[in-house]
Write an enzyme that holds these catalytic residues in place. Structure first.
Site, PDB file in Angstrom:
ATOM      1  N   ASP A  39      20.841  62.068  15.035  1.00 32.07           N
ATOM      2  CA  ASP A  39      20.537  63.346  14.905  1.00 32.07           C
ATOM      3  C   ASP A  39      18.934  63.681  15.657  1.00 32.07           C
ATOM      4  OD1 ASP A  39      18.615  65.550  13.668  1.00 32.07           O
ATOM      5  OD2 ASP A  39      20.388  65.420  12.137  1.00 32.07           O
TER       6      ASP A  39
ATOM      7  N   GLU B 260      27.470  53.209   8.644  1.00 31.71           N
ATOM      8  CA  GLU B 260      27.508  54.756   8.238  1.00 31.71           C
ATOM      9  C   GLU B 260      27.602  54.909   6.732  1.00 31.71           C
ATOM     10  OE1 GLU B 260      27.405  58.329   8.465  1.00 31.71           O
ATOM     11  OE2 GLU B 260      28.028  57.806  10.379  1.00 31.71           O
TER      12      GLU B 260
ATOM     13  N   THR C 293      33.974  62.126  23.833  1.00 32.52           N
ATOM     14  CA  THR C 293      34.918  62.888  22.372  1.00 32.52           C
ATOM     15  C   THR C 293      35.039  64.246  22.636  1.00 32.52           C
ATOM     16  OG1 THR C 293      32.683  63.574  21.656  1.00 32.52           O
ATOM     17  CG2 THR C 293      33.318  61.306  21.037  1.00 32.52           C
ATOM     18  N   LYS C 294      35.740  64.989  21.731  1.00 35.47           N
ATOM     19  CA  LYS C 294      36.284  66.212  21.547  1.00 35.47           C
ATOM     20  C   LYS C 294      34.932  67.053  21.717  1.00 35.47           C
ATOM     21  CE  LYS C 294      40.428  65.758  19.416  1.00 35.47           C
ATOM     22  NZ  LYS C 294      41.302  66.262  17.899  1.00 35.47           N
ATOM     23  N   PHE C 295      34.015  66.600  20.946  1.00 30.68           N
ATOM     24  CA  PHE C 295      32.817  67.458  20.674  1.00 30.68           C
ATOM     25  C   PHE C 295      31.994  67.539  22.130  1.00 30.68           C
ATOM     26  CE2 PHE C 295      27.950  67.344  20.055  1.00 30.68           C
ATOM     27  CZ  PHE C 295      27.929  68.505  19.542  1.00 30.68           C
TER      28      PHE C 295
END
Length: 260
Positions: free
Chosen positions: A156, A106, A227-229
């Site tokens: 992305d 990352e 995930t929260k997203f």
């Protein structure tokens, strides 16, 4: 609560970049990276984690082969993760699989700090982080057939058609990932953008060294958390697609060639 203490920017490809097109015939254009430019804030907790845990868990990028056993302090199957964001899924999976090593790439400092913070909070020992472009890590730091798996979660999507060529999962990179997988190793990709999911299936399916583990999209493996997203997107009716391919073994390759 963590208080923002710093800001940063990283040079790279942006959606409006004027980066010139790569020359024809280049196997993996330099304009394709495993990341895009973002601006973010490093919190006090992340900064403290970088200072206190960075020396142990950060691996400096060097254009030379990495000794994985020495890096992790043990011999164990190694999973490469490309672009872990804020490290929520990474820490969860590493906690579920203490018998495996996780080498995580990352470039964005807040994400690196966030994962280091999770490492400290959860007492994880099987993660190492390289703060560098994963494409160059593959090309210069990892030997062929050394990885037990690769995770690429929510890269992305480059939504605009004219930018699709900048998507990470292109044939040259997929071939490179397959080359670094040991026989039987897997490549697990996930996206919440259906056109990208369709491209993933097409590109991975065209790589002769890989074989789909499902008839199309795979069921979400139990180890990948929501995930929260992702949960928010699912509540809004957005889809999520998992694609899991496996590096063929010598027996599978032979059977495929013989047509049996």
């Amino acid at each position: 609560m963590d208080r923002p203490v710093a800001t940063f920017t990283i040079d790279g490809v942006t959606e409006d970049s004027n980066t010139p097109a790569a020359p024809a015939g280049v196997a993996h254009p330099r304009s394709i990276r495993s990341f895009v430019t973002r601006v973010g804030r490093v919190t006090t907790g992340q900064s403290r984690a970088l200072e206190e845990l960075g020396p142990k868990f950060l691996v400096p990028y060097k254009a030379e082969l990495l000794d994985l056993a020495s890096t992790f302090g043990r011999e164990a199957p190694t999973i490469l993760e490309i672009g872990f964001g804020m490290g929520e899924a990474t820490a969860h999976i590493a906690g579920l699989m203490p018998e495996k090593n996780f080498l995580c790439c990352e470039v964005h400092l807040p994400g690196v700090g966030a994962l280091l913070k999770r490492i400290g909070e959860q007492g994880l020992t099987n993660i190492r982080i390289i703060q560098h472009d994963a494409v160059e890590v593959l090309d210069h730091m990892l030997a062929p057939a050394v990885l037990a798996g690769v995770h690429v979660f929510f890269p992305d999507p480059w939504h605009k058609a004219r930018h699709n060529k900048r998507r990470l999962l292109q044939p040259p990179l997929v071939a490179n990932l397959a080359r670094h997988l040991m026989p039987g190793g897997y490549l697990h990709c996930a996206t919440d953008w259906q056109p990208y999911a369709e491209q993933m299936l097409e590109v991975l399916g065209a790589e002769p060294a890989l074989e789909n583990t499902a008839s199309g999209y795979a069921a979400k493996p139990d180890y990948r958390p929501l995930t929260k997203f992702e949960n928010r997107g699912l509540k809004l009716g957005h889809g999520v697609w998992d694609v899991v391919f496996q590096r063929q073994t010598a027996r599978q390759s032979l059977a495929q060639k013989s047509g049996t």
